[in-house]
Design an enzyme around this catalytic site. Sequence first.
Site, mmCIF file in Angstrom:
data_model
loop_
_atom_site.group_PDB
_atom_site.id
_atom_site.type_symbol
_atom_site.label_atom_id
_atom_site.label_comp_id
_atom_site.label_asym_id
_atom_site.label_seq_id
_atom_site.Cartn_x
_atom_site.Cartn_y
_atom_site.Cartn_z
ATOM 1 N N ASP A 37 0.802 -1.231 0.000
ATOM 2 C CA ASP A 37 0.000 0.000 0.000
ATOM 3 C C ASP A 37 0.836 1.283 0.000
ATOM 4 O O ASP A 37 0.324 2.357 0.319
ATOM 5 C CB ASP A 37 -0.951 0.041 1.214
ATOM 6 C CG ASP A 37 -2.096 -0.952 1.053
ATOM 7 O OD1 ASP A 37 -2.322 -1.391 -0.087
ATOM 8 O OD2 ASP A 37 -2.733 -1.289 2.058
ATOM 9 N N HIS A 49 29.524 6.013 -6.197
ATOM 10 C CA HIS A 49 28.073 6.133 -6.034
ATOM 11 C C HIS A 49 27.646 5.799 -4.608
ATOM 12 O O HIS A 49 26.612 5.182 -4.378
ATOM 13 C CB HIS A 49 27.325 5.252 -7.049
ATOM 14 C CG HIS A 49 27.253 5.873 -8.406
ATOM 15 N ND1 HIS A 49 26.756 5.230 -9.507
ATOM 16 C CD2 HIS A 49 27.624 7.099 -8.839
ATOM 17 C CE1 HIS A 49 26.825 6.039 -10.566
ATOM 18 N NE2 HIS A 49 27.351 7.173 -10.180
ATOM 19 N N ASP A 104 27.725 15.144 -3.452
ATOM 20 C CA ASP A 104 27.265 15.196 -4.845
ATOM 21 C C ASP A 104 25.747 15.195 -4.776
ATOM 22 O O ASP A 104 25.126 14.167 -4.500
ATOM 23 C CB ASP A 104 27.804 13.966 -5.595
ATOM 24 C CG ASP A 104 27.441 13.968 -7.077
ATOM 25 O OD1 ASP A 104 26.565 14.749 -7.488
ATOM 26 O OD2 ASP A 104 28.035 13.152 -7.819
ATOM 27 N N ASP A 112 23.285 19.185 -10.922
ATOM 28 C CA ASP A 112 24.145 18.072 -10.491
ATOM 29 C C ASP A 112 25.491 18.665 -10.062
ATOM 30 O O ASP A 112 26.339 18.930 -10.904
ATOM 31 C CB ASP A 112 24.298 17.097 -11.665
ATOM 32 C CG ASP A 112 25.169 15.891 -11.333
ATOM 33 O OD1 ASP A 112 25.566 15.744 -10.170
ATOM 34 O OD2 ASP A 112 25.448 15.108 -12.268
ATOM 35 N N HIS A 142 36.023 7.647 -13.661
ATOM 36 C CA HIS A 142 34.745 7.935 -14.339
ATOM 37 C C HIS A 142 34.956 8.954 -15.453
ATOM 38 O O HIS A 142 36.057 9.452 -15.662
ATOM 39 C CB HIS A 142 33.711 8.424 -13.320
ATOM 40 C CG HIS A 142 34.158 9.596 -12.489
ATOM 41 N ND1 HIS A 142 34.168 10.886 -12.971
ATOM 42 C CD2 HIS A 142 34.617 9.668 -11.216
ATOM 43 C CE1 HIS A 142 34.591 11.702 -12.017
ATOM 44 N NE2 HIS A 142 34.884 10.984 -10.943
ATOM 45 N N HIS A 147 28.829 14.708 -18.341
ATOM 46 C CA HIS A 147 27.718 14.151 -19.116
ATOM 47 C C HIS A 147 26.734 15.265 -19.398
ATOM 48 O O HIS A 147 26.717 16.292 -18.703
ATOM 49 C CB HIS A 147 27.036 13.020 -18.327
ATOM 50 C CG HIS A 147 26.670 13.411 -16.918
ATOM 51 N ND1 HIS A 147 25.510 14.077 -16.608
ATOM 52 C CD2 HIS A 147 27.344 13.280 -15.743
ATOM 53 C CE1 HIS A 147 25.468 14.302 -15.306
ATOM 54 N NE2 HIS A 147 26.577 13.839 -14.747
ATOM 55 N N HIS A 170 21.618 12.207 -16.199
ATOM 56 C CA HIS A 170 22.509 11.759 -17.270
ATOM 57 C C HIS A 170 21.674 11.858 -18.536
ATOM 58 O O HIS A 170 20.977 10.924 -18.921
ATOM 59 C CB HIS A 170 23.005 10.333 -17.033
ATOM 60 C CG HIS A 170 23.996 10.253 -15.900
ATOM 61 N ND1 HIS A 170 24.556 9.079 -15.472
ATOM 62 C CD2 HIS A 170 24.536 11.216 -15.113
ATOM 63 C CE1 HIS A 170 25.382 9.325 -14.469
ATOM 64 N NE2 HIS A 170 25.387 10.606 -14.227
ATOM 65 N N GLU A 228 33.155 17.279 -14.245
ATOM 66 C CA GLU A 228 33.297 16.711 -12.909
ATOM 67 C C GLU A 228 34.483 15.764 -12.753
ATOM 68 O O GLU A 228 34.313 14.593 -12.408
ATOM 69 C CB GLU A 228 32.015 15.973 -12.516
ATOM 70 C CG GLU A 228 31.512 14.965 -13.538
ATOM 71 C CD GLU A 228 30.258 14.235 -13.045
ATOM 72 O OE1 GLU A 228 30.332 13.653 -11.951
ATOM 73 O OE2 GLU A 228 29.235 14.256 -13.751
ATOM 74 N N TYR A 273 40.651 9.702 -6.568
ATOM 75 C CA TYR A 273 40.171 8.868 -5.457
ATOM 76 C C TYR A 273 41.277 7.924 -5.000
ATOM 77 O O TYR A 273 41.835 7.182 -5.821
ATOM 78 C CB TYR A 273 38.934 8.071 -5.900
ATOM 79 C CG TYR A 273 37.899 8.968 -6.553
ATOM 80 C CD1 TYR A 273 36.950 9.636 -5.789
ATOM 81 C CD2 TYR A 273 37.918 9.181 -7.939
ATOM 82 C CE1 TYR A 273 36.024 10.490 -6.382
ATOM 83 C CE2 TYR A 273 36.996 10.032 -8.540
ATOM 84 C CZ TYR A 273 36.059 10.685 -7.761
ATOM 85 O OH TYR A 273 35.162 11.528 -8.357
ATOM 86 N N ARG A 296 36.068 15.268 -5.753
ATOM 87 C CA ARG A 296 35.428 15.538 -7.050
ATOM 88 C C ARG A 296 34.882 16.956 -6.989
ATOM 89 O O ARG A 296 34.400 17.397 -5.932
ATOM 90 C CB ARG A 296 34.300 14.532 -7.329
ATOM 91 C CG ARG A 296 33.566 14.785 -8.637
ATOM 92 C CD ARG A 296 32.754 13.573 -9.132
ATOM 93 N NE ARG A 296 31.612 13.218 -8.317
ATOM 94 C CZ ARG A 296 31.556 12.184 -7.498
ATOM 95 N NH1 ARG A 296 32.605 11.377 -7.379
ATOM 96 N NH2 ARG A 296 30.480 11.931 -6.785
ATOM 97 N N GLU A 323 32.296 19.343 -9.312
ATOM 98 C CA GLU A 323 31.360 19.215 -10.429
ATOM 99 C C GLU A 323 30.528 20.479 -10.589
ATOM 100 O O GLU A 323 29.860 20.919 -9.646
ATOM 101 C CB GLU A 323 30.426 18.014 -10.182
ATOM 102 C CG GLU A 323 29.366 17.852 -11.251
ATOM 103 C CD GLU A 323 28.556 16.561 -11.094
ATOM 104 O OE1 GLU A 323 28.425 16.072 -9.959
ATOM 105 O OE2 GLU A 323 28.058 16.053 -12.118
HETATM 106 N N1 GLY Z 1 25.450 12.538 -9.574
HETATM 107 C C1 GLY Z 1 25.794 11.645 -10.566
HETATM 108 C C2 GLY Z 1 26.836 12.192 -11.414
HETATM 109 O O1 GLY Z 1 27.551 13.082 -11.014
HETATM 110 O O2 GLY Z 1 26.966 11.834 -12.544
HETATM 111 MN MN MN Z 2 27.026 14.496 -9.586
HETATM 112 MN MN MN Z 3 27.278 14.310 -12.809
#
Ligand code: GLY
Ligand code: MN
Ligand code: MN
Length: 435
Positions: free
Chosen positions: A40, A231, A248, A259, A341, A345, A352, A377, A381, A401, A403
Amino acid sequence: MNLPFTHDEYFDRQSSFLDQLPDGSVVIIPTNMKKRRSNDTNFPFRANSYMLYLSGWDHPGGIWVAHNLDSSWETSLYVRPNDTKSEIWEGRILGPDFVTQNFPVDNGYSINSFDDDFIQYIQHQNFSSIISIDGVDAHIDQLIYDHNVPNLDARKFLDKLRLKKSENEIEIMIKSAELASQAHILAMKSGNSGVSECHLQSIIEGYFISNRSRWAYPSIVGGGDNATILHYSINQDDIQDGELVLIDAGCEIEGYASDITRTWPVNGKFTDPQREIYELVLNAEKAAIQACQVGAPWRSFHEAASKVLAQGLIDLGILDCTLQEALGDDFNGPYRNYFMHGTGHLLGLDVHDVGGGRQGDDGPSPVFTSGMILTVEPGLYFASWRTDVSIPSKYSGIGVRIEDNILITDNGPIVLTSSCPKEIDEIEALIGTGE
Ligand code: GLY
Ligand code: MN
Ligand code: MN
């Protein structure tokens, strides 16, 4: 009820899409249904981005249909009909008549008549093919499969349109970027040794909610070693004195995402090793932003960031090789042990976003054109537990990072998230200052 865009803007999007399609097409774009979370209880609803793009329909269930079976295009939105029992529990349903009068389509119909109409469409003498998106509505996927009709992927025609943002989309994305920037500033002001990751998360997401927004993706708030998990989203640990925290987090306005990542010392003062890595990532980020110039190939900003990072890793003694060796073939050299990474993007209705601008996507990547919005970004690490690569002890447990969200223009890149501080002295002056 106000849609985020004028009907004319939706009509322009629809014609740019439909003009590409052959005669005898039947376009079927479903949106998401409610999704069960536990008995529910549902997950918060999020509409399908293609539905938002084409019609602004932001309610559970619905199918946008267009066909040119009778020489000109006719558009319809099939939605849930009014139903008193459901409306008592869940709120008013807009219904087909309301849709006909208020949404950018020719007709609003009950979703209950869709299956019969589908048969009529595919049996029409001029029918040639279905243009649809699979994986959104299992019932529609099955219907198309069962009738074994020619079926083209609508994304092939729509994604390139979503790549270039209109003036009105840009205006909304500026607001989304600004709201997220202010949320990050509030979190920095609340920094102090021992603060929990979830407390910082609550400040960020509380700010989103109190401004009628919500997160665009689960917030990442990682202190110390957790900052090295790309992540990470458990967000339950306390952040110790001397650790960096990586946040992030971004929000949505009218479905458009921001983002942002910022990394900062929870006690307000970078240590020397933290500062070395932070400055390197910041320099890489600035070089990547500068590479986002109209006409440049998509890979340019990744290459720009990679060169700065690879050289920096050599200068800091983390890599012992030439720049060429560090970069390797096709930018896959050992610098990738610490930068795993992509450099960014596309950004839009999906965090994304569609449009072919992610490394690893099939199909051609775009060149930079004005009106594109993307993230930049880079990061480095150094997870303390890794044994597969060399992690110098002074950098162990550091993850950084940075971004930002970037609008491409003919006059160069514009940083939409520029109100969110990223220079070391600005950040240090802000941390722990409270409200
Ligand atoms: N927050 C996901 C990325 O930075 O792509
Ligand atoms: Mn991000
Ligand atoms: Mn991102």
